[in-house]
Enzyme design. Sequence first.
Site, mmCIF file in Angstrom:
data_model
loop_
_atom_site.group_PDB
_atom_site.id
_atom_site.type_symbol
_atom_site.label_atom_id
_atom_site.label_comp_id
_atom_site.label_asym_id
_atom_site.label_seq_id
_atom_site.Cartn_x
_atom_site.Cartn_y
_atom_site.Cartn_z
ATOM 1 C CG ASP A 127 54.216 41.620 57.862
ATOM 2 O OD1 ASP A 127 55.028 41.494 58.396
ATOM 3 O OD2 ASP A 127 53.808 42.546 57.245
ATOM 4 C CG HIS A 128 58.982 37.078 61.776
ATOM 5 N ND1 HIS A 128 58.466 36.219 61.613
ATOM 6 C CD2 HIS A 128 60.185 36.306 61.652
ATOM 7 C CE1 HIS A 128 58.810 35.564 63.168
ATOM 8 N NE2 HIS A 128 60.283 35.294 62.231
#
Length: 443
Positions: free
Chosen positions: A415-416
């Site tokens: 999850d950036h």
Amino acid sequence: MAKQQVTVPDIGGAEAAEVIEVLVAVGDEVAVDQGLIVLESDKASMEIPTTVAGTVVELLVAEGQQLAEGAPVVVIEVAGEPGQSAAAEEAPAEADTGVAEAGAAESVSATAAEPAPPESGPAVETPAAATPQAAPPTASGGGSGGVYAGPAVRKLAREFGVALQQVSGSGPRGRVLKEDLQQFVKSALSGKPAASAGAGIPSIPDVDFARFGPVEVTERSKLDKLTAANMQRSWLNVPHVTQFDEADISALEEFRAGLKSEAEQRGTRLTPMPFILKACAVALRDNPKFRSSLAAQGEQLVFKDYIHIGMAVDTPAGLVVPVLRDVDKKTIWELAEEVLVLAAKARDRKLSPGEMQGGCFTISSLGNIGGNGFTPIVNAPEVGILGVSRAAIKPVWDGQGFAPRTLLPLALSYDHRVINGGDGGRFLSRLVALLGDIRQLLM
Ligand code: CAO
């Protein structure tokens, strides 16, 4: 110090507009162009900025009030040396300074300008000086603090009595769009659980495939439908990045082959999975962000001080993810046994809900099936997942010649919003090093 009254400028032809948000309070320091209130007419919502810098000493409006051009908004004690502080005074050619006495305060209004349509433009755009601005979405007010939404959506939510925190935003940076709110209300009325974020995206139309040839229609299992909903929710909410690498597991494979008979004696089977689990546990211990989850609408990160890892299991009924607890504290043999037990339980549909909860990270291994890479979808609210593909023997240059090495393809999705490329690179490099030299798992 001089006091000046800021009034409502020409609001694009609207006779009156409602104050839907008051952005300042008495005592606030304001800079030129800073928004004072948000007005909403039938056509648009717009932020009314101040044309002078200073301290708000009087607030002359309240939420819900209807205001027309020229209505007083605030009184500002102007900052700086008397007589030289008001931007409006210094730029008379640009600003409609229509000064009127209002008690001791002079009155200045913002420049007449066409208001932009609501919700247009990025929220961080610098407003043109002294012009009503299309109101940017704010994360405050309206009892929906912390939620990113535009004033029109906030107003609608108030009208419906919906707390915006309950609505998943599908807009940029999780902004709640009008469509999200509509979908939420629709779901609430139908008694069904609220649709995932992205409810506003156009749906794929149904096609009558029988027009093109014979077809067979089957009902999908509950598990399949649940998996589909979870996948879509993760895919739409989580900005994914996937990084790839290969671990040289030649030594691991040799070690594993040497333990085959012991595994048989123990009545178990030793696949690469327990080693991968153990390597992930060490990498998770060393990279805490990978065992965190977002909370409080992205304002907080929850770091878990336990290392529970989910393992995707392919079953005839669909995909299930049992969770192995405290992987860091278990031996390879214990993990091997647990992998077998949980995979069997998953296939027999005997897993309890508790056995599928509490994971910090997930491993999805297609190693027994094939392929040399895939991009796994993060199992939100976890922030990372490891995709394992089929190991293969490949020639690797050792400085003098090509040597046959067993390489295991790894794909790490994350999850950036939480993990950046550097974190991802460090995690994956650590995994590759651990699997390349399993003695390090003891450290
Ligand atoms: N490369 C080469 N061989 C591999 C391998 C890899 N990466 N991983 C496993 N193998 C081998 C094993 O060693 C075993 O062979 P041996 O008995 O000769 O050693 C054989 O493949 C079968 O292994 P397995 O699949 O029974 O056991 P596992 O521990 O590797 O995996 C489990 C267990 C439950 C993860 C797996 O069976 C499974 O269900 N995988 C599918 C997961 C999935 O569907 N992911 C996608 C999710 S998104 O749709």
